[in-house]
Every structure is written in C-alpha cells, then in structure tokens.
Design an enzyme around this catalytic site. Structure first.
Site, PDB file in Angstrom:
ATOM      1  N   ASP A  77     110.740  68.357 133.971  1.00 59.92           N
ATOM      2  CA  ASP A  77     110.864  68.239 132.719  1.00 59.92           C
ATOM      3  C   ASP A  77     109.639  67.325 132.631  1.00 59.92           C
ATOM      4  O   ASP A  77     109.305  66.826 131.074  1.00 59.92           O
ATOM      5  CB  ASP A  77     112.153  67.311 132.450  1.00 59.92           C
ATOM      6  CG  ASP A  77     112.857  66.639 134.107  1.00 59.92           C
ATOM      7  OD1 ASP A  77     111.466  66.160 134.910  1.00 59.92           O
ATOM      8  OD2 ASP A  77     114.110  65.732 133.632  1.00 59.92           O
ATOM      9  N   ASP A  98     116.517  61.172 132.660  1.00 61.49           N
ATOM     10  CA  ASP A  98     116.358  61.850 133.687  1.00 61.49           C
ATOM     11  C   ASP A  98     116.984  61.119 134.824  1.00 61.49           C
ATOM     12  O   ASP A  98     117.685  61.514 135.875  1.00 61.49           O
ATOM     13  CB  ASP A  98     114.976  61.277 134.003  1.00 61.49           C
ATOM     14  CG  ASP A  98     114.495  62.452 135.039  1.00 61.49           C
ATOM     15  OD1 ASP A  98     114.987  63.432 134.808  1.00 61.49           O
ATOM     16  OD2 ASP A  98     113.306  61.733 135.565  1.00 61.49           O
ATOM     17  N   ASP A 139     114.015  67.155 127.478  1.00 60.39           N
ATOM     18  CA  ASP A 139     115.869  67.268 127.543  1.00 60.39           C
ATOM     19  C   ASP A 139     116.730  68.130 128.281  1.00 60.39           C
ATOM     20  O   ASP A 139     117.091  68.139 128.455  1.00 60.39           O
ATOM     21  CB  ASP A 139     116.272  66.193 126.577  1.00 60.39           C
ATOM     22  CG  ASP A 139     115.295  65.240 126.246  1.00 60.39           C
ATOM     23  OD1 ASP A 139     115.084  64.712 127.086  1.00 60.39           O
ATOM     24  OD2 ASP A 139     116.141  64.627 125.797  1.00 60.39           O
ATOM     25  N   ASP A 183     119.668  61.706 137.704  1.00 59.58           N
ATOM     26  CA  ASP A 183     119.751  61.374 139.158  1.00 59.58           C
ATOM     27  C   ASP A 183     121.000  61.101 139.684  1.00 59.58           C
ATOM     28  O   ASP A 183     121.318  61.945 140.380  1.00 59.58           O
ATOM     29  CB  ASP A 183     118.249  60.687 139.515  1.00 59.58           C
ATOM     30  CG  ASP A 183     116.966  61.435 139.184  1.00 59.58           C
ATOM     31  OD1 ASP A 183     117.231  62.917 138.114  1.00 59.58           O
ATOM     32  OD2 ASP A 183     116.231  60.333 138.805  1.00 59.58           O
ATOM     33  N   SER A 237     108.756  59.133 126.776  1.00 54.35           N
ATOM     34  CA  SER A 237     109.353  58.541 125.563  1.00 54.35           C
ATOM     35  C   SER A 237     110.934  57.579 126.833  1.00 54.35           C
ATOM     36  O   SER A 237     110.823  58.148 127.829  1.00 54.35           O
ATOM     37  CB  SER A 237     110.544  59.429 124.726  1.00 54.35           C
ATOM     38  OG  SER A 237     111.762  59.899 125.476  1.00 54.35           O
ATOM     39  N   THR A 248     116.223  68.578 131.547  1.00 52.78           N
ATOM     40  CA  THR A 248     117.084  67.908 132.928  1.00 52.78           C
ATOM     41  C   THR A 248     118.035  68.390 133.034  1.00 52.78           C
ATOM     42  O   THR A 248     119.395  67.534 133.701  1.00 52.78           O
ATOM     43  CB  THR A 248     117.297  66.432 131.423  1.00 52.78           C
ATOM     44  OG1 THR A 248     115.095  65.891 132.086  1.00 52.78           O
ATOM     45  CG2 THR A 248     117.512  65.040 132.518  1.00 52.78           C
ATOM     46  N   ARG A 277     104.987  65.551 129.802  1.00 52.96           N
ATOM     47  CA  ARG A 277     103.660  64.479 129.843  1.00 52.96           C
ATOM     48  C   ARG A 277     102.424  65.908 129.096  1.00 52.96           C
ATOM     49  O   ARG A 277     101.665  64.853 128.368  1.00 52.96           O
ATOM     50  CB  ARG A 277     102.925  64.988 130.902  1.00 52.96           C
ATOM     51  CG  ARG A 277     104.060  63.546 131.831  1.00 52.96           C
ATOM     52  CD  ARG A 277     103.096  63.103 133.183  1.00 52.96           C
ATOM     53  NE  ARG A 277     103.338  63.819 134.410  1.00 52.96           N
ATOM     54  CZ  ARG A 277     104.606  63.832 134.438  1.00 52.96           C
ATOM     55  NH1 ARG A 277     105.299  63.088 134.396  1.00 52.96           N
ATOM     56  NH2 ARG A 277     104.306  64.906 135.917  1.00 52.96           N
TER      57      ARG A 277
END
Length: 223
Positions: A69, A87, A29, A91, A80, A32, A74
C-alpha cells in the site's frame, strides 16, 4: 533493526506488483483494508484451533500488504496523513489479532495458562511500545532510539516460530516448542524495548526543557 533492511528489499521486490494493482484501479487504502482483514482472519480462525502452519501461510500472504500500500501511494504521489494514520492503526489491529490468536489457543486447546498470559503480554506490550514512540513524537521529541524488538522483529520471530511449530501436525517431532520459546523472546524483547523508549523520552524531554530554559535566560539577558 529488520525494518531498515527488510523493507528496502521487499519494496524492490513488490514494486511491480504494486504497479499492477494501480493499473487495475485498486487504491492503496483498499489494499490496507484487505490485507488487515486477511491477517485478522488467518490469526483468529486458524490459531485458536492450533492450526499454526496454515494460519501462518494465510497471514504471510496478506502481511505484505503493509509494504504494497505504501509503495502504491508513492508511485501515485498520494502519500497523505490519512493513509499513514489508517496504515498505522490497522497495523495495531493485525498485531493484536495475531497474539490474540495465540492467547485463545493456550486458553483453550493448548491448555497452558502461563503461555496464555505471555501471549497477552506480547499483545499489550507491542501496543504500548508503538504508543510510546507516537506519543513522544506528538509532544515534539524525536524518540531517536532503535529498540531491541520492534514491530518487524515481533512479527518475524512469532510468525516463523508459529509456522515451524505447525509442522508438528505433519509429524515433525519436538518442533512445537519453538512457539513458546519465541513468545518468551518477544515478551522479554518488548519489555526491553519499552524501557529503552521510556528512558529515551525522559532524556530527550529533559534536554528539550533545559534548552528552553537556557533560551529564556538568554532572551532575558538580551533585554
């Protein structure tokens, strides 16, 4: 189109960097948020001043956070719903900042009302293109269509053109016209993609409703 191949390539390239950040205790996070902040700053600080080359350099350095991120999540096994939501939402913020930066330039120093309008159309259509897929999926439809110009294409075409157009400041003649051409391409491509998705959702919706009616008739016949 580009999403399928470019993401696979850059994911492999950026995996060691993602692992490095994990070892340093950085969360997905955080990456991101920092990535989006960098893109927004690069777009809204440099582009309105006509500094397309340096603005694109800054944006490019941060835009890869969109891959880092997810790679980190992964590796950590922490994928989640919240991460996916954050994300995707950021964007849209980053995309809006990029095309907003173009619009501010053409509304100011660029002095071109038509290209300002095209930039705003690219901003708005990009948001709507994303919304149509998300909304279609939220009502249970697959929205199975590869649009002509999706997010990856919009970013690559716009940023490459902006970066090259910025070379005009270094004395490269005529190259500044690449950005207006790219914006028109993105605008037209986004409109085509929007139409593709709307048509697909209409078709899938009709097919789903027909299947439901057929199923209801079958249930009545079985009684």
């Amino acid at each position: 189109m580009l999403n399928k191949y470019a993401r696979a390539f850059f994911t492999r390239v950026l995996t060691p960097f993602a692992a490095f950040l994990i070892r340093r205790g950085v969360s997905p996070d955080t990456v991101t948020l920092i990535g989006t902040a960098g893109v927004v700053a690069g777009a809204l600080v440099f582009y309105p001043m006509g500094e397309f080359f340096w603005g694109t350099v800054v944006i490019t350095l941060f835009v890869f956070s969109d891959l880092v991120d997810g790679n980190m999540a992964r590796q950590l096994g922490r994928s989640s719903r919240w991460g996916a939501f954050l994300d995707s939402t950021l964007d849209r913020v980053a995309d809006g900042a990029i095309f907003g930066g173009f619009a501010l330039w053409y509304a100011g120093g660029g002095d071109d009302v038509a290209l300002c309008a095209v930039s705003i159309f690219c901003l708005a259509s990009g948001q709507v293109v994303s919304y149509t897929k998300a909304r279609g999926e939220s009502i249970g439809l697959p929205v199975a269509v590869n649009g002509l110009v999706e997010r990856a294409e919009r970013l690559v075409v716009s940023l490459v053109a902006a970066g090259l157009a910025g070379l005009h400041a270094f004395g490269v003649p005529g190259i500044q016209y690449l950005l207006p051409v790219a914006l028109w391409i993105v605008a037209v491509g986004s409109l085509v993609t929007l139409i593709q998705r709307v048509v697909t959702v209409r078709r899938e919706s009709a097919e789903a409703e027909a299947a439901e009616r057929q199923g209801a008739r079958g249930s009545e016949a079985a009684k």
